[in-house]
Design a protein around this motif. Structure first.
Motif, PDB file in Angstrom:
ATOM      1  N   VAL A 150       0.648  -1.051   0.003  1.00 14.43           N
ATOM      2  CA  VAL A 150       0.121   0.026   0.106  1.00 14.43           C
ATOM      3  C   VAL A 150       0.797   1.170   0.079  1.00 14.43           C
ATOM      4  O   VAL A 150       0.331   2.185   0.176  1.00 14.43           O
ATOM      5  CB  VAL A 150      -0.939  -0.096   1.263  1.00 14.43           C
ATOM      6  N   SER A 151       2.143   1.062  -0.241  1.00 14.94           N
ATOM      7  CA  SER A 151       2.986   2.168  -0.078  1.00 14.94           C
ATOM      8  C   SER A 151       2.839   3.209  -1.092  1.00 14.94           C
ATOM      9  O   SER A 151       2.718   4.591  -0.745  1.00 14.94           O
ATOM     10  CB  SER A 151       4.562   2.055  -0.102  1.00 14.94           C
ATOM     11  N   PRO A 152       2.071   3.142  -2.469  1.00 14.76           N
ATOM     12  CA  PRO A 152       1.850   4.295  -3.274  1.00 14.76           C
ATOM     13  C   PRO A 152       0.673   5.124  -2.831  1.00 14.76           C
ATOM     14  O   PRO A 152       0.598   6.443  -3.200  1.00 14.76           O
ATOM     15  CB  PRO A 152       1.589   3.653  -4.630  1.00 14.76           C
ATOM     16  N   ARG A 153      -0.122   4.667  -1.910  1.00 14.85           N
ATOM     17  CA  ARG A 153      -1.452   5.236  -1.444  1.00 14.85           C
ATOM     18  C   ARG A 153      -1.075   5.731   0.102  1.00 14.85           C
ATOM     19  O   ARG A 153      -0.667   6.933   0.485  1.00 14.85           O
ATOM     20  CB  ARG A 153      -2.611   4.507  -1.422  1.00 14.85           C
TER      21      ARG A 153
ATOM     22  N   THR B 134       3.873  12.317 -10.560  1.00 16.02           N
ATOM     23  CA  THR B 134       2.946  11.119 -11.234  1.00 16.02           C
ATOM     24  C   THR B 134       4.148   9.958 -11.640  1.00 16.02           C
ATOM     25  O   THR B 134       3.861   8.922 -11.417  1.00 16.02           O
ATOM     26  CB  THR B 134       2.078  11.461 -12.025  1.00 16.02           C
ATOM     27  N   GLU B 135       5.082  10.605 -12.198  1.00 17.58           N
ATOM     28  CA  GLU B 135       6.158   9.738 -12.838  1.00 17.58           C
ATOM     29  C   GLU B 135       6.871   8.773 -11.583  1.00 17.58           C
ATOM     30  O   GLU B 135       7.221   7.620 -11.880  1.00 17.58           O
ATOM     31  CB  GLU B 135       7.237  10.647 -13.556  1.00 17.58           C
TER      32      GLU B 135
ATOM     33  N   LEU C 250       7.456   3.620  -8.634  1.00 18.66           N
ATOM     34  CA  LEU C 250       7.396   3.016  -7.536  1.00 18.66           C
ATOM     35  C   LEU C 250       6.521   1.874  -7.784  1.00 18.66           C
ATOM     36  O   LEU C 250       6.910   0.319  -7.246  1.00 18.66           O
ATOM     37  CB  LEU C 250       6.980   3.684  -6.326  1.00 18.66           C
ATOM     38  N   ILE C 251       5.446   1.928  -8.347  1.00 21.95           N
ATOM     39  CA  ILE C 251       4.461   0.897  -8.679  1.00 21.95           C
ATOM     40  C   ILE C 251       5.191  -0.299  -9.672  1.00 21.95           C
ATOM     41  O   ILE C 251       4.743  -1.381  -9.241  1.00 21.95           O
ATOM     42  CB  ILE C 251       3.174   1.388  -9.362  1.00 21.95           C
TER      43      ILE C 251
ATOM     44  N   ILE D 186       5.292  -8.374  -6.437  1.00 24.18           N
ATOM     45  CA  ILE D 186       4.041  -7.934  -5.872  1.00 24.18           C
ATOM     46  C   ILE D 186       2.994  -7.801  -6.968  1.00 24.18           C
ATOM     47  O   ILE D 186       3.172  -7.152  -7.969  1.00 24.18           O
ATOM     48  CB  ILE D 186       4.229  -6.565  -5.157  1.00 24.18           C
ATOM     49  N   HIS D 187       2.009  -8.592  -6.633  1.00 27.44           N
ATOM     50  CA  HIS D 187       0.907  -8.903  -7.508  1.00 27.44           C
ATOM     51  C   HIS D 187      -0.305  -8.066  -7.229  1.00 27.44           C
ATOM     52  O   HIS D 187      -1.230  -7.805  -8.316  1.00 27.44           O
ATOM     53  CB  HIS D 187       0.602 -10.269  -7.762  1.00 27.44           C
ATOM     54  N   LYS D 188      -0.320  -7.372  -6.141  1.00 20.66           N
ATOM     55  CA  LYS D 188      -1.548  -6.569  -5.779  1.00 20.66           C
ATOM     56  C   LYS D 188      -0.728  -5.379  -5.267  1.00 20.66           C
ATOM     57  O   LYS D 188      -0.395  -5.680  -4.086  1.00 20.66           O
ATOM     58  CB  LYS D 188      -2.623  -7.456  -4.892  1.00 20.66           C
ATOM     59  N   VAL D 189      -1.278  -4.063  -5.513  1.00 24.76           N
ATOM     60  CA  VAL D 189      -0.846  -3.028  -5.162  1.00 24.76           C
ATOM     61  C   VAL D 189      -2.186  -1.861  -4.905  1.00 24.76           C
ATOM     62  O   VAL D 189      -2.861  -1.570  -5.795  1.00 24.76           O
ATOM     63  CB  VAL D 189       0.248  -2.323  -5.850  1.00 24.76           C
TER      64      VAL D 189
END
Length: 258
Positions: free
Chosen positions: A9-12, A24-25, A30-31, A39-42
């Motif tokens: 959940v780090s991007p959020r 955004t870039e 990161l994603i 990691i298959h779910k973010v």
């Protein structure tokens, strides 16, 4: 050892409190690095009002940019019905709805009562089923509230029962302020899992007091197999550089190979 699913959940959750705007870039980098690492779910973003959380103002841009990323399940946090209306226009595998276990936290952070929150969620749940989008209902401050202190476990369990009966796809239990202890985690999660039955249950922990690793282990012992983590501990303000946070993720990866 049972297989473990990691939802990063780090991007959020990790980036939303950063004082300087992350481009955004940079978020996309990161994603993509998380996906490349296996990691298959973010949880990539949240559809909150940009004036309240400016860091997430580019939610649509982020989702559009990763729409074609193969093998990646994306989820986004939504705080209300309007948030869902914005989110559903994108290619999402899941939306994450949050309600707190206490009235004060709901009022101050979500802007509605627990009951009003639940009423809106049930509308979203119906719409999401029609739209083919999975739902997660996360219970914030499940282990302690910054406003009300100790949280009665029955308040958490009552919410779990209602969303289970409503047909939610996943349930999240969050130690929002990092106040949980290992014995509390094991006790509560056993009760949550008993109610949830075949509905998947995730736990969201913070390492605020250095108990993140111990709490994750006790959740695993209780039967939890879905862990929300944050790369390098992003989001744990007081412990950004503590190696233990990184070891927590490495330990979970070891379990997943078990």
């Amino acid at each position: 050892m049972g297989e473990v699913t990691i939802i990063d959940v780090s991007p959020r959750d990790g980036l939303q409190i950063e004082p300087e705007l992350v481009s955004t870039e940079q978020k996309l980098k990161l994603i993509n690095m998380l996906a490349d690492a296996g990691i298959h779910k973010v949880e990539v973003t949240s559809f909150v009002h940009p004036l309240k959380v400016p860091q997430m103002a580019d939610a649509s841009d982020v989702l559009q940019a990763i729409a074609d990323r193969k093998g990646l399940e994306t989820t986004a946090l939504i705080p209300n019905l309007k948030g869902y209306e914005r989110a559903k226009d994108h290619s999402l595998s899941e939306v994450n709805w949050v309600s707190a276990a206490t009235e004060t936290f709901n009022a101050k952070n979500i802007g509605m009562s627990i009951e009003d929150n639940m009423s809106q969620f049930l509308i979203v749940l119906d719409e999401a089923k029609r739209d083919g989008i999975k739902t997660c209902f996360s219970v914030a401050v499940s282990f302690g509230c910054p406003y009300e202190g100790d949280v009665d476990e029955e308040k958490v369990l009552q919410i779990v029962r209602r969303v289970k009966e409503a047909g939610v796809d996943r349930i999240g239990i969050a130690d929002t302020i990092g106040i949980a202890t290992p014995d509390h985690v094991e006790r509560l999660m056993k009760r949550v899992l008993d109610i949830a039955g075949d509905t998947p249950v995730a736990i969201h922990l913070h390492d605020t007091r250095g108990l993140g690793l111990a709490n994750a282990y006790m959740a695993y012992r209780a039967g939890v197999r879905i862990f929300e983590t944050s790369a390098s501990g992003i989001g744990d303000v007081h412990l950004r550089q503590v190696p233990q946070v990184i070891w927590r993720q490495r330990t979970l990866f070891i379990y997943s190979k078990g």
